[in-house]
Structures are given as C-alpha cells and as structure tokens.
Scaffold this motif. Structure first.
Motif, PDB file in Angstrom:
ATOM      1  N   LEU A  71       0.882  -1.171   0.000  1.00 53.40           N
ATOM      2  CA  LEU A  71       0.000   0.000   0.000  1.00 53.40           C
ATOM      3  C   LEU A  71       0.919   1.219   0.000  1.00 53.40           C
ATOM      4  O   LEU A  71       1.815   1.319   0.839  1.00 53.40           O
ATOM      5  CB  LEU A  71      -0.895   0.008   1.246  1.00 53.40           C
ATOM      6  N   HIS A  72       0.709   2.125  -0.949  1.00 57.30           N
ATOM      7  CA  HIS A  72       1.642   3.229  -1.150  1.00 57.30           C
ATOM      8  C   HIS A  72       0.920   4.570  -1.136  1.00 57.30           C
ATOM      9  O   HIS A  72      -0.144   4.712  -1.749  1.00 57.30           O
ATOM     10  CB  HIS A  72       2.352   3.085  -2.499  1.00 57.30           C
ATOM     11  N   ASP A  73       1.509   5.550  -0.471  1.00 54.20           N
ATOM     12  CA  ASP A  73       0.996   6.920  -0.473  1.00 54.20           C
ATOM     13  C   ASP A  73       1.061   7.431  -1.918  1.00 54.20           C
ATOM     14  O   ASP A  73       2.135   7.456  -2.522  1.00 54.20           O
ATOM     15  CB  ASP A  73       1.862   7.776   0.450  1.00 54.20           C
ATOM     16  N   SER A  77       4.750   7.723  -4.066  1.00 56.41           N
ATOM     17  CA  SER A  77       5.055   6.425  -4.645  1.00 56.41           C
ATOM     18  C   SER A  77       5.923   6.598  -5.886  1.00 56.41           C
ATOM     19  O   SER A  77       5.642   7.434  -6.740  1.00 56.41           O
ATOM     20  CB  SER A  77       3.759   5.693  -5.022  1.00 56.41           C
ATOM     21  N   VAL A  84      -6.642   2.624  -6.462  1.00 62.52           N
ATOM     22  CA  VAL A  84      -6.482   3.534  -5.326  1.00 62.52           C
ATOM     23  C   VAL A  84      -7.601   3.261  -4.339  1.00 62.52           C
ATOM     24  O   VAL A  84      -8.755   3.084  -4.725  1.00 62.52           O
ATOM     25  CB  VAL A  84      -6.542   5.009  -5.795  1.00 62.52           C
ATOM     26  N   ALA A 112      -0.521   0.609   6.465  1.00 63.50           N
ATOM     27  CA  ALA A 112       0.252   0.872   5.249  1.00 63.50           C
ATOM     28  C   ALA A 112       1.652   1.291   5.673  1.00 63.50           C
ATOM     29  O   ALA A 112       1.811   2.092   6.598  1.00 63.50           O
ATOM     30  CB  ALA A 112      -0.401   1.968   4.421  1.00 63.50           C
ATOM     31  N   VAL A 114       4.580   3.379   4.454  1.00 62.93           N
ATOM     32  CA  VAL A 114       4.761   4.395   3.419  1.00 62.93           C
ATOM     33  C   VAL A 114       6.072   5.165   3.605  1.00 62.93           C
ATOM     34  O   VAL A 114       6.744   5.044   4.623  1.00 62.93           O
ATOM     35  CB  VAL A 114       3.562   5.379   3.390  1.00 62.93           C
ATOM     36  N   THR A 118       5.819  11.314   3.802  1.00 64.57           N
ATOM     37  CA  THR A 118       4.386  11.489   3.667  1.00 64.57           C
ATOM     38  C   THR A 118       3.895  12.674   4.480  1.00 64.57           C
ATOM     39  O   THR A 118       4.408  12.959   5.564  1.00 64.57           O
ATOM     40  CB  THR A 118       3.619  10.216   4.079  1.00 64.57           C
ATOM     41  N   ASP A 127      -5.271   8.977  -0.141  1.00 66.29           N
ATOM     42  CA  ASP A 127      -5.391   7.992  -1.204  1.00 66.29           C
ATOM     43  C   ASP A 127      -4.150   7.112  -1.147  1.00 66.29           C
ATOM     44  O   ASP A 127      -3.024   7.601  -1.070  1.00 66.29           O
ATOM     45  CB  ASP A 127      -5.466   8.666  -2.574  1.00 66.29           C
ATOM     46  N   LEU A 128      -4.387   5.805  -1.194  1.00 72.95           N
ATOM     47  CA  LEU A 128      -3.291   4.844  -1.180  1.00 72.95           C
ATOM     48  C   LEU A 128      -3.382   3.963  -2.419  1.00 72.95           C
ATOM     49  O   LEU A 128      -4.446   3.453  -2.743  1.00 72.95           O
ATOM     50  CB  LEU A 128      -3.368   3.960   0.068  1.00 72.95           C
ATOM     51  N   TYR A 129      -2.248   3.847  -3.116  1.00 69.42           N
ATOM     52  CA  TYR A 129      -2.183   2.884  -4.201  1.00 69.42           C
ATOM     53  C   TYR A 129      -2.181   1.486  -3.598  1.00 69.42           C
ATOM     54  O   TYR A 129      -1.534   1.247  -2.580  1.00 69.42           O
ATOM     55  CB  TYR A 129      -0.894   3.035  -5.005  1.00 69.42           C
TER      56      TYR A 129
END
Length: 147
Positions: A71-73, A77, A84, A112, A114, A118, A127-129
């Motif tokens: 899970l990426h910011d 990212s 997302v 997550a 990250v 961040t 929103d997280l990828y």
C-alpha cells in the motif's frame, strides 16, 4: 511462504507488520471482475479474474490479503498503480526510514508502510495505491489460497 502463502494462517503469521485482511464481494461487470469493499472497487487482472470465475467465486465473498508494504501513499510512490483506495488515518507512527499509517477499511484495521516524507497525519483522508499484483485471495470458508 511469504510471497505465496497457502492459507490465511500462514499469510497472517509471517511478516511484520502483519498482512492486512479485508472481506470483499466479487462482482462481474461487462468489462471484467471486481473486488468491492468499503466504497472501493478494484478491477482484477485477467489471470485473477479468470481464477475467480472458474472457481465459482463471482457473486460471493472472498478474503483479500495485502501486505503493508504493498500500500503506497499516492503522493510519494515511485511507481504508479491503477487501483487507489481511500483511507482515514487513525494512527501515524514514524519508525525510522518508514512510516506506518493505521486506518480502518471495511470495519477492519489496516496498516500501510509508506515513505517517511508522507504528509499524511492523524485524521487525514488519504489515497493509497494498492499493488494488486501483490494481493492474495483466500476462500472465506476453507481459508485456503485461491490460485
């Protein structure tokens, strides 16, 4: 065991922080198979979609597992992913070279891992990828991996 756990127990046991688990509905639309949870909709790649379709999971629920590092910011990212999810940060924890964001999704606590740059803080909607290539799917009843 880490990359391809055979069941829910192994998936949750190996790794720190622990793998996130979310119950998802499997739905089919004209353009493919989707996982739906907590106002999030993930379009599955052909091989995962075909596996769910072939094994009779369309219209049913499955357990999705995703590790915190997948899970990426969105703002930090290095790679862009197509899926997302929305999250409201409940806890922000700086642990050296990374940050853990704790949030709730589908009435489930999730984490997550990250980038430490961040800007997300407690109370923020972020929103997280979600790296769908790294997700795991499990049968809710048998807890076995769906391949």
């Amino acid at each position: 065991l880490y990359d391809h756990p055979n069941n829910l127990f192994v998936a949750g046991f190996i790794g720190s922080p622990q793998m996130n688990f979310v119950v998802c509905d499997v739905i089919e639309k004209f353009d493919g198979i989707y996982l739906v949870f907590d106002n999030n909709i993930l379009h599955l790649e052909d091989h995962r979609a075909q596996s769910l379709r072939d094994n009779g999971y369309v219209g049913k629920r499955v357990m999705m597992g995703i590790r915190p590092e997948n899970l990426h910011d969105v703002d930090y990212s290095l790679k862009k992913y197509k899926d997302v999810i929305k999250a409201k940060v409940q806890v922000y924890e700086l642990v050296g070279a990374e940050v853990y964001l704790y949030f709730e999704c589908n009435s489930t606590n999730m984490t997550a891992r990250v980038d430490p740059n961040t800007k997300a803080r407690v109370g923020d909607e972020v929103d997280l990828y979600l790296d769908c290539d790294s997700m795991h799917l499990f049968d809710i009843e048998t807890e076995q991996a769906i391949r």
